[in-house]
Design an enzyme around this catalytic site. Structure first.
Site, PDB file in Angstrom:
ATOM      1  N   THR B  26      22.640 -10.460   7.227  1.00  0.00           N
ATOM      2  CA  THR B  26      21.434 -11.277   7.134  1.00  0.00           C
ATOM      3  C   THR B  26      20.219 -10.356   7.120  1.00  0.00           C
ATOM      4  O   THR B  26      20.226  -9.296   7.737  1.00  0.00           O
ATOM      5  CB  THR B  26      21.354 -12.367   8.233  1.00  0.00           C
ATOM      6  OG1 THR B  26      20.374 -13.331   7.846  1.00  0.00           O
ATOM      7  CG2 THR B  26      20.996 -11.790   9.602  1.00  0.00           C
ATOM      8  N   CYS B  32      13.492 -14.336  14.833  1.00  0.00           N
ATOM      9  CA  CYS B  32      14.821 -14.955  14.755  1.00  0.00           C
ATOM     10  C   CYS B  32      15.856 -14.013  15.376  1.00  0.00           C
ATOM     11  O   CYS B  32      15.631 -12.817  15.481  1.00  0.00           O
ATOM     12  CB  CYS B  32      15.215 -15.209  13.297  1.00  0.00           C
ATOM     13  SG  CYS B  32      14.115 -16.344  12.419  1.00  0.00           S
ATOM     14  N   HIS B  49      21.891 -16.997  11.824  1.00  0.00           N
ATOM     15  CA  HIS B  49      20.506 -16.495  11.814  1.00  0.00           C
ATOM     16  C   HIS B  49      19.640 -17.627  12.365  1.00  0.00           C
ATOM     17  O   HIS B  49      19.223 -18.512  11.624  1.00  0.00           O
ATOM     18  CB  HIS B  49      20.134 -16.148  10.357  1.00  0.00           C
ATOM     19  CG  HIS B  49      18.744 -15.617  10.156  1.00  0.00           C
ATOM     20  ND1 HIS B  49      18.473 -14.636   9.241  1.00  0.00           N
ATOM     21  CD2 HIS B  49      17.555 -15.926  10.717  1.00  0.00           C
ATOM     22  CE1 HIS B  49      17.161 -14.372   9.260  1.00  0.00           C
ATOM     23  NE2 HIS B  49      16.597 -15.148  10.147  1.00  0.00           N
TER      24      HIS B  49
END
Lengths: 216, 165
Positions: B26, B32, B49
């Site tokens: 990711t 995040c 994520h």
């Protein structure tokens, strides 16, 4: 209680046009300020408003992995939101060179470069916000802009946090500034992009201040 | 003959599961958090994520579950078990949760990175999933890639090169 689809369904062509106009006016003012600062002709790209999913937001800025320099500010007041001005690092350096008339490599004077960028951020975001206030007659103040150089995903995701609580999609109000002179070839080319993300409740305030209903 | 692995890309607020030799990645984690749960024996790994600490924060129903720490971990666990992982063997590696911008604001959402980290750890603890390695907080964005065959998490930051945890 409506679901997330309903939030985005509140936006028809009329609402999107209003948002486009806001981006247009904001970046128009910013272009004028930048043009005065750099004593160069700066033009604005045709503004765009799109409803896209979060990954596509990142794609619109070059991809989640791409390294950019960004000016970030929170707007507070009657219609809170988040605004970014994003440019490739090479462009940021170019902006700084134009502002400071320093021709050597700016890596040598990071402090000066940072303070020039901070000033650029102040001017651009101030102009954008003033235009928004004048147009909507809403009372908006901005936080001191914050500069960072990092990945698009890490930066722009801050603009999606508020929205992500009510929707899996985002309305992207994106406008771009380009060098209007077209002189000096590729190296001299200036480019930067504004992204505006009003907090979800702010859309209603913006529309009603302009006499447009959200569900028209 | 060695089979060439593919890379499964996980978008923001999304999740997925891969089996070795495939990799899972990711990009651009800021506030995040990238959560990796893996079973070393089965060489299975799931990645999420996440953007927000808990689904209860959602002001509307019916949003993507992989966006929230609690529901993402729940779904990762179910997905990995469904793919043949043993829940008692599952381990976690974490990255992300940065504070990208520093300034005072009345908006609590500016502190979302540390809040995400707290929520992820709390949820893993209640499921008794040990955290074997982490690279959390700070002010930098991260792109991460997990290799299920070696259980390595590769982390890339702007200007700081790559590290492996």
């Amino acid at each position: 209680m409506s679901n997330s689809k309903d939030f985005m369904e509140g936006f028809g062509p009329l609402q999107l046009d209003v948002l486009k106009e806001i981006g247009n006016i904001g970046s128009g003012h910013a272009a004028t300020s930048l043009s005065k600062l750099l004593q160069k002709k700066i033009e604005m790209h045709v503004p765009g408003v799109e409803v896209v999913d979060f990954d596509q937001v990142m794609e619109l800025a070059g991809g989640a992995d791409k390294e950019v320099v960004s000016v970030f500010q929170r707007m507070e007041g009657e219609a809170p939101g988040t605004m970014f001005f994003i440019m490739p690092p090479s462009q940021a350096h170019h902006f700084v060179k134009l502002m400071t008339n320093v021709s050597e490599d700016l890596e040598d004077d990071a402090e000066m470069a940072m303070s020039a960028l901070q000033e650029l951020g102040n001017i651009l975001s101030g102009a954008y916000l003033t235009a928004l206030c004048d147009f909507t007659e809403l009372d908006l103040q901005s936080t001191v802009p914050s500069i960072s150089q990092d990945m698009v995903g890490a930066i722009l995701s801050m603009g999606l946090i508020e929205l992500s609580q009510v929707s899996d999609a985002a309305i992207v109000i994106k406008t771009s500034l380009i060098d209007g002179d077209g002189e000096g070839g590729e190296d001299e080319f200036l480019e930067g992009h504004f992204f505006l993300f009003p907090d979800p409740p702010s859309y209603q305030k913006i529309f009603s201040s302009l006499g447009v209903r959200e569900d028209d | 003959m060695i089979k060439e692995g593919q890379v499964l890309r996980i978008g923001i607020g999304d999740m997925g599961i891969v089996h070795s030799p495939d990799l899972i990645r990711t990009s651009g984690l800021g506030s995040c958090v990238g959560i990796v749960l893996y079973d070393e024996v089965k060489k299975l790994a799931g990645m999420a994520h996440i953007m927000l600490p808990e689904a209860a924060l959602a002001k509307k129903q019916g949003l993507k579950r992989a966006k929230y720490a609690d529901t993402a971990i729940e779904d990762l666990l179910a997905g990995l078990k469904g793919a043949g992982a043993s829940s008692y063997r599952l381990k976690a590696k974490l990255a992300g949760g940065a504070q990208m911008f520093q300034f005072t604001s009345s908006n609590d959402m500016m502190r979302i990175g540390p809040r995400n980290v707290e929520a992820v750890k709390k949820n893993l603890q209640s499921l008794h999933i040990p955290i074997l390695a982490e690279d959390l907080g700070g002010r930098s964005g991260r792109t991460i890639e997990f290799h299920p065959d070696t259980a390595e998490l590769h982390i890339r930051k702007v200007n700081q090169g790559e590290s492996v945890i």
